[in-house]
Design a protein around this motif. Structure first.
Motif, PDB file in Angstrom:
ATOM      1  N   TYR A   1       0.968  -1.185  -0.139  1.00  0.00           N
ATOM      2  CA  TYR A   1      -0.136   0.066   0.154  1.00  0.00           C
ATOM      3  C   TYR A   1       0.781   1.368   0.067  1.00  0.00           C
ATOM      4  O   TYR A   1       1.725   1.311   0.723  1.00  0.00           O
ATOM      5  CB  TYR A   1      -1.032   0.055   1.194  1.00  0.00           C
ATOM      6  N   ILE A   2       0.508   2.298  -0.893  1.00  0.00           N
ATOM      7  CA  ILE A   2       1.232   3.421  -0.789  1.00  0.00           C
ATOM      8  C   ILE A   2       1.009   4.376   0.592  1.00  0.00           C
ATOM      9  O   ILE A   2       0.133   4.508   1.058  1.00  0.00           O
ATOM     10  CB  ILE A   2       0.790   4.399  -1.960  1.00  0.00           C
ATOM     11  N   LYS A   3       2.528   4.578   1.022  1.00  0.00           N
ATOM     12  CA  LYS A   3       2.395   5.314   2.174  1.00  0.00           C
ATOM     13  C   LYS A   3       3.073   6.723   1.907  1.00  0.00           C
ATOM     14  O   LYS A   3       2.755   7.642   2.824  1.00  0.00           O
ATOM     15  CB  LYS A   3       3.416   4.951   3.199  1.00  0.00           C
ATOM     16  N   ASP A   4       3.596   7.069   0.678  1.00  0.00           N
ATOM     17  CA  ASP A   4       4.144   8.429   0.486  1.00  0.00           C
ATOM     18  C   ASP A   4       4.781   8.307  -0.839  1.00  0.00           C
ATOM     19  O   ASP A   4       4.632   7.388  -1.343  1.00  0.00           O
ATOM     20  CB  ASP A   4       5.342   8.580   1.506  1.00  0.00           C
ATOM     21  N   LEU A   5       4.906   9.406  -1.272  1.00  0.00           N
ATOM     22  CA  LEU A   5       5.341   9.749  -2.785  1.00  0.00           C
ATOM     23  C   LEU A   5       6.709  10.223  -2.632  1.00  0.00           C
ATOM     24  O   LEU A   5       7.033  11.119  -1.770  1.00  0.00           O
ATOM     25  CB  LEU A   5       4.272  10.585  -3.646  1.00  0.00           C
ATOM     26  N   LEU A   6       7.656  10.117  -3.627  1.00  0.00           N
ATOM     27  CA  LEU A   6       9.057  10.744  -3.767  1.00  0.00           C
ATOM     28  C   LEU A   6       9.228  11.452  -5.113  1.00  0.00           C
ATOM     29  O   LEU A   6       8.857  10.943  -6.077  1.00  0.00           O
ATOM     30  CB  LEU A   6       9.925   9.600  -3.544  1.00  0.00           C
ATOM     31  N   PHE A   7       9.536  12.886  -4.979  1.00  0.00           N
ATOM     32  CA  PHE A   7       9.696  13.642  -5.841  1.00  0.00           C
ATOM     33  C   PHE A   7      11.128  14.195  -5.965  1.00  0.00           C
ATOM     34  O   PHE A   7      11.778  14.442  -5.277  1.00  0.00           O
ATOM     35  CB  PHE A   7       8.878  14.750  -5.592  1.00  0.00           C
ATOM     36  N   ASN A   8      11.635  14.384  -7.336  1.00  0.00           N
ATOM     37  CA  ASN A   8      12.781  15.072  -7.504  1.00  0.00           C
ATOM     38  C   ASN A   8      12.359  16.602  -8.165  1.00  0.00           C
ATOM     39  O   ASN A   8      11.905  16.504  -9.142  1.00  0.00           O
ATOM     40  CB  ASN A   8      13.477  14.317  -8.785  1.00  0.00           C
ATOM     41  N   TYR A   9      12.517  17.410  -7.300  1.00  0.00           N
ATOM     42  CA  TYR A   9      11.846  18.745  -7.386  1.00  0.00           C
ATOM     43  C   TYR A   9      12.652  19.393  -8.770  1.00  0.00           C
ATOM     44  O   TYR A   9      12.180  19.904  -9.603  1.00  0.00           O
ATOM     45  CB  TYR A   9      12.253  19.908  -6.471  1.00  0.00           C
ATOM     46  N   GLU A  10      14.136  19.151  -8.769  1.00  0.00           N
ATOM     47  CA  GLU A  10      14.880  19.811  -9.851  1.00  0.00           C
ATOM     48  C   GLU A  10      14.393  19.374 -11.266  1.00  0.00           C
ATOM     49  O   GLU A  10      14.443  20.055 -12.265  1.00  0.00           O
ATOM     50  CB  GLU A  10      16.342  19.577  -9.991  1.00  0.00           C
ATOM     51  N   LYS A  11      13.861  18.136 -11.263  1.00  0.00           N
ATOM     52  CA  LYS A  11      13.538  17.464 -12.662  1.00  0.00           C
ATOM     53  C   LYS A  11      11.974  17.524 -12.753  1.00  0.00           C
ATOM     54  O   LYS A  11      11.418  17.003 -13.612  1.00  0.00           O
ATOM     55  CB  LYS A  11      13.942  16.173 -12.782  1.00  0.00           C
ATOM     56  N   GLU A  12      11.468  18.160 -11.504  1.00  0.00           N
ATOM     57  CA  GLU A  12       9.783  17.938 -11.647  1.00  0.00           C
ATOM     58  C   GLU A  12       9.131  16.772 -11.966  1.00  0.00           C
ATOM     59  O   GLU A  12       8.131  16.671 -12.600  1.00  0.00           O
ATOM     60  CB  GLU A  12       9.201  19.279 -12.775  1.00  0.00           C
ATOM     61  N   LYS A  13       9.674  15.690 -11.485  1.00  0.00           N
ATOM     62  CA  LYS A  13       9.144  14.289 -11.665  1.00  0.00           C
ATOM     63  C   LYS A  13       8.816  13.806 -10.436  1.00  0.00           C
ATOM     64  O   LYS A  13       9.185  13.821  -9.350  1.00  0.00           O
ATOM     65  CB  LYS A  13      10.487  13.419 -12.296  1.00  0.00           C
ATOM     66  N   LEU A  14       7.890  12.886 -10.526  1.00  0.00           N
ATOM     67  CA  LEU A  14       7.506  11.897  -9.455  1.00  0.00           C
ATOM     68  C   LEU A  14       8.362  10.635  -9.447  1.00  0.00           C
ATOM     69  O   LEU A  14       8.249   9.924 -10.648  1.00  0.00           O
ATOM     70  CB  LEU A  14       5.988  11.441  -9.625  1.00  0.00           C
ATOM     71  N   ILE A  15       9.090  10.377  -8.682  1.00  0.00           N
ATOM     72  CA  ILE A  15      10.158   9.403  -8.755  1.00  0.00           C
ATOM     73  C   ILE A  15       9.632   7.895  -8.498  1.00  0.00           C
ATOM     74  O   ILE A  15       9.863   6.985  -9.250  1.00  0.00           O
ATOM     75  CB  ILE A  15      11.603   9.388  -8.025  1.00  0.00           C
ATOM     76  N   GLY A  16       8.585   8.071  -7.360  1.00  0.00           N
ATOM     77  CA  GLY A  16       8.137   6.705  -7.270  1.00  0.00           C
ATOM     78  C   GLY A  16       7.224   6.869  -5.996  1.00  0.00           C
ATOM     79  O   GLY A  16       6.903   7.951  -5.301  1.00  0.00           O
ATOM     80  N   TYR A  17       6.892   5.494  -5.579  1.00  0.00           N
ATOM     81  CA  TYR A  17       6.061   5.416  -4.384  1.00  0.00           C
ATOM     82  C   TYR A  17       6.742   4.496  -3.079  1.00  0.00           C
ATOM     83  O   TYR A  17       7.232   3.360  -3.469  1.00  0.00           O
ATOM     84  CB  TYR A  17       4.850   4.494  -4.975  1.00  0.00           C
ATOM     85  N   ILE A  18       6.572   4.973  -2.013  1.00  0.00           N
ATOM     86  CA  ILE A  18       7.061   4.346  -0.884  1.00  0.00           C
ATOM     87  C   ILE A  18       5.781   3.394  -0.592  1.00  0.00           C
ATOM     88  O   ILE A  18       4.783   4.191  -0.056  1.00  0.00           O
ATOM     89  CB  ILE A  18       7.621   5.329   0.079  1.00  0.00           C
ATOM     90  N   ILE A  19       6.175   2.230  -0.338  1.00  0.00           N
ATOM     91  CA  ILE A  19       5.207   1.345   0.065  1.00  0.00           C
ATOM     92  C   ILE A  19       5.562   0.458   1.458  1.00  0.00           C
ATOM     93  O   ILE A  19       6.582   0.368   1.914  1.00  0.00           O
ATOM     94  CB  ILE A  19       4.836   0.371  -1.099  1.00  0.00           C
TER      95      ILE A  19
END
Length: 179
Positions: free
Chosen positions: A107-125
């Motif tokens: 289950y997803i507990k958090d999201l991880l972003f790279n601000y410089e690249k404006e990307k959603l990197i993945g999901y902490i589960i």
């Protein structure tokens, strides 16, 4: 890198006079969830008003404070539903992650972003509290073949292999962002 939960509640401040505009209440994504394009903010007033600020309006980005261009303060857009999808629309947190075969990965507990690249990197589960304690949380990278619906996040069958193959690498990544 920054976590979704760390972004929520961050202050948004106008550059010219340092006036607080509001706090981040959500993230705005592109329709394919590859990138984030801005933030939903709530002002601190009694009748909370939600507005959107976009990446181009941001001068400085920190974990606790985001400074926006004072010339663009007046152009902050009120909720324009046609521009992006918010996490509020999708409700990522606690969404079940399934493979195409229907196997639950967690289950997803958090999201991880790279601000410089404006990307959603993945999901902490999480796979459950016992697994979190004994093995730690895991990570699912944001790949192009991910499908999101109202109840689930559906990933390709190869993601299970990718998670087990890179488990130690993902643990180190999660340890780094915890600091």
């Amino acid at each position: 890198m920054i976590r979704y939960k760390d972004l929520i509640g961050a202050n948004v401040v106008e550059e010219k006079n340092g006036e607080k505009i509001g706090e981040i209440s959500d993230v705005i994504f592109t329709d394919d969830f590859e990138k984030f394009i801005g933030f939903l903010i709530e002002d601190g007033k009694f009748l909370k008003q939600k507005k959107k600020i976009f990446i181009d309006d941001i001068l400085s980005f920190g974990k606790d404070v985001i400074i926006i261009d004072s010339e663009k303060v007046l152009s902050i857009k009120k909720n324009n539903v046609n521009e992006g999808i918010t996490g509020e629309d999708i409700k990522f947190i606690d969404k079940e992650i399934l493979t195409e075969n229907g196997e639950c990965l967690g289950y997803i507990k958090d999201l991880l972003f790279n601000y410089e690249k404006e990307k959603l990197i993945g999901y902490i589960i999480t796979e459950g509290i016992i697994e979190d304690i004994t093995k730690g949380r895991s990570f699912v990278p944001n790949l192009s073949n991910i499908k999101i619906n109202k109840e689930n996040l559906i990933v390709g069958n190869e993601v299970k292999y990718l998670i087990s193959k890179n488990k130690e690498h993902y643990k180190k990544l999660l340890e780094l962002i915890e600091r």
